[in-house]
Each structure stands twice: as C-alpha cells, then as structure tokens.
Design an enzyme around this catalytic site. Structure first.
Site, PDB file in Angstrom:
ATOM      1  CG  HIS A  82      -2.064  -0.845   1.235  1.00  0.00           C
ATOM      2  ND1 HIS A  82      -1.988  -2.212   1.252  1.00  0.00           N
ATOM      3  CD2 HIS A  82      -3.388  -0.536   1.188  1.00  0.00           C
ATOM      4  CE1 HIS A  82      -3.221  -2.716   1.232  1.00  0.00           C
ATOM      5  NE2 HIS A  82      -4.088  -1.719   1.184  1.00  0.00           N
TER       6      HIS A  82
ATOM      7  CG  ASP B 206      -9.197  -0.696  -0.355  1.00  0.00           C
ATOM      8  OD1 ASP B 206      -8.472  -1.640   0.007  1.00  0.00           O
ATOM      9  OD2 ASP B 206      -8.986   0.490  -0.023  1.00  0.00           O
ATOM     10  CG  ASP B 207     -11.563  -1.585   2.703  1.00  0.00           C
ATOM     11  OD1 ASP B 207     -10.732  -2.510   2.677  1.00  0.00           O
ATOM     12  OD2 ASP B 207     -11.253  -0.391   2.876  1.00  0.00           O
TER      13      ASP B 207
ATOM     14  CD  GLU C 186      -4.963   4.343   0.744  1.00  0.00           C
ATOM     15  OE1 GLU C 186      -4.093   3.644   1.293  1.00  0.00           O
ATOM     16  OE2 GLU C 186      -6.179   4.124   0.860  1.00  0.00           O
TER      17      GLU C 186
HETATM   18 ZN   LIG Z   1      -6.192  -1.761   0.761  1.00  0.00          ZN
END
Ligand SMILES: [Zn+2]
Length: 345
Positions: free
Chosen positions: A211, A295-296, A214
């Site tokens: 990650h 992602d989520d 971001e």
């Molecule tokens: Zn993520």
C-alpha cells in the site's frame, strides 16, 4: 448535442448486464471488510446489539468521506469485533467469493491481516482462522467458476518483531499464500524498518504488493518508488497519487508496475473531491497499467460493478478499455498461470 448524436453515443456504452458478464479480475480486496450486511445484522441480533437501520448505517458503513481517523477506525473495529468464530469467517469468505463470482470476477485475490482479527478474539487461534478462510475458499472454488489466491498482510503500525512473527506464520503456510503486503499509515511509518522482512519474503518466494501513494502528504508519490526499490513490490496498492511526481510516474511506467486502484475507497479517504473526479483515466493515459478494485466492499457498501459503473458513467470507459485493464490485471495476478487459464478463456 441533438438527440440523434446522444443516442449514437449510448449505442457503444455497456449496459449493467454487459458489465456484470464481462470476465473480471479483482486484485485488491481486504477479506476482513467484505462481510455482507445480512451477516453483520444477523450477528448483531444474535448478540442483542441490534439498534435499527439508521444506527447500523452510522456505525457499520462508510457512505461518505469520514474526516477523522478515530471515527473511521471505530467502524473498522466494529466489523472486526463481530468476526469472532471459525464458522463466521468461513461463511464471510464463501459469501465474498460468491458475490464476486456473481459479478463476473473469475480471478480473485483476497488479502487479510492475521494480526488484525486475532487481536480482538482471544479464543480464535491464527491457525483456526486461517483454516476457516481456506475452507470458505475451497467451497467457493467448487461451487463457482472462480480461482482465489490469498495475500498475507503486515501492518505498519505494529513493531517489526510482531510483523516478523506474522511473516513466519505465512512462511509456515507458504503453500496457501501468494504474496505479502504492507498496509496502514504510510506517512508515519515509512518502508525503512520493514526492508529485512520483505527481503526475507522475497527469498522465500513470495510476491510483494505494498500500500503506497494513497495518503495525502509530500512523501506519498515517493513512497511508491521506495516500495518498489526497497521492499521489492511487484505491484502497488493504490498508487493513486502517482501524478504528483513526474519522476516517479516515469519510473513506474518504465518498469511496467501495475497499480491496484480502488476509486470509491480513494474518494472516501480524501484523494479526490468526488468519485467522478478520480484520476483513473488520467493515470492510465499517462502510460501506467491500471486495474480497478473494491478494497473494502462490505464496509464501503459497494460491489465491483459499482466501480465499473463509475468508470463507464464518469470516465466514458469503453468495452475495449475494460478488457484492457482486466488483461493487465490477469497478467499481474500472482496466481499460477495454469489456474488463471482454467477460468480465463
Ligand atoms: Zn487496501
């Protein structure tokens, strides 16, 4: 624009059904945050903690950008605290694969942080949790035309020693994990302390995704390059701030490193003012191999089709562009070629 012209424009637009039927690859999805709302509600009711729809939306879903980190964290932890048994974890895993498959996903990579779930549930051993996930995946692979691979996620907020423990956990289960990931606050916790862990991961044969690029901050784009050079990242999770540094952009373009972009998630974390302003197309047109991911999905109340709709409606993506980003994703998936070929004609 007259009506004849606007009609002509829509002739080439993919319908929702066509979007759903398109063979897809999902590379960036956190298993712990995929639970269906029906499962969460059932668990809340069983625990006597159900307080109605409005409270559920407020406490368990992220529907718009959440300004403060504690609120966001509380929502994450609320999900985690409900996932306390092998049965629940197996069901969540199976249902996640089922939902992905019904939306056309053929190749699915799921990542999870063993430390995240086990921190909250003393009665759930890491081995039992892992076995439950494997069972859910195995059942789904029998029932649906999908292949699933797992990624083990390390947390920047944990000490190197603690992360070494979870790396060893993954090494012990090497046959079950494709890759290692590193997540959490990338600005406060840079890559340097984790170099030895990722060198070990590479030497053990794992792929790496990190990650990076971001969070908002002067270091964000450089973190993409550091993740590749220092942590040996084969892919980048997000990397959505890559346009902020042209030298990093050129570096990633030259290497052909794939970005795992997650438009709704990026909007919710403050990368762009609206979803429609997400720089997906600009990054792709700058020569970067871009892929689209959820992602989520559970906690963000979306599915993969919502992300495709956004690209279609706000960025005018055509079918050939959708096929192109899925081809990049298929090639960049860490699953073995023969498993990918079995579901991808
Ligand atoms: Zn993520």
């Amino acid at each position: 624009m007259n009506s004849a012209t606007s009609k002509a424009t829509f002739v080439f637009e993919m319908t929702d059904d066509a979007l759903r039927a398109l063979p897809k690859v999902e590379l960036h999805c956190h298993l712990e945050l995929t639970a269906r709302q029906s499962l969460l509600k059932e668990l809340l009711k069983a625990k006597g903690k159900w307080r109605g729809e409005d409270e559920f939306r407020r406490d368990f879903l992220i529907n718009e950008p959440v300004g403060d980190l504690p609120t966001l964290l509380n929502i994450f932890l609320g999900h985690r605290d409900l996932l306390g048994s092998s049965e629940v974890i197996e069901r969540m895993t199976y249902e996640c694969c089922e939902d992905m498959s019904s939306n056309g996903v053929r190749i699915l990579e799921l990542r999870y942080a063993p430390s995240f779930l086990c921190d909250a549930h003393a009665s759930l051993t890491p081995d039992a949790m892992h076995e439950a996930i494997l069972k859910g995946v195995a059942r789904a692979e029998l029932d649906f035309p999908i292949v699933v691979g797992l990624i083990c996620l390390l947390q920047r907020v944990k000490s190197v020693e603690e992360n070494r423990y979870w790396l060893d956990f993954a090494i012990e289960k090497k046959a079950d994990f494709l890759a290692m990931d590193l997540a959490d606050n990338e600005l406060a916790y840079g890559p340097a302390p984790f170099v030895s862990l990722f060198e070990k991961a590479k030497s053990e044969g794992f792929f790496v995704t990190v990650h990076a690029g971001e969070a908002e901050g002067p270091q964000a784009a450089q973190n993409i390059r550091d993740s590749i050079e220092l942590l040996h990242a084969d892919r980048i999770g997000h990397g959505v701030r890559i346009l902020e540094d042209l030298s990093v952009l050129q570096f990633v373009k030259d290497r052909g490193t794939v970005l795992e972009l997650c438009p709704t998630s990026n909007w919710l974390s403050g990368v762009c003012a609206t979803k429609e302003l997400h720089p997906f197309r600009a990054i792709m047109e700058a020569g970067i191999k871009t892929t689209v991911n959820t992602d989520d999905p559970g906690i963000m109340n979306i599915d993969i089709i919502d992300e495709y709709r956004l690209l279609r409606d706000a960025m005018e993506f055509s079918e050939s562009e959708f096929r192109q980003i899925n081809q990049w994703a298929r090639d960049a998936s860490f699953l073995p070629e023969e498993r990918k070929a079995a579901v991808w004609a």
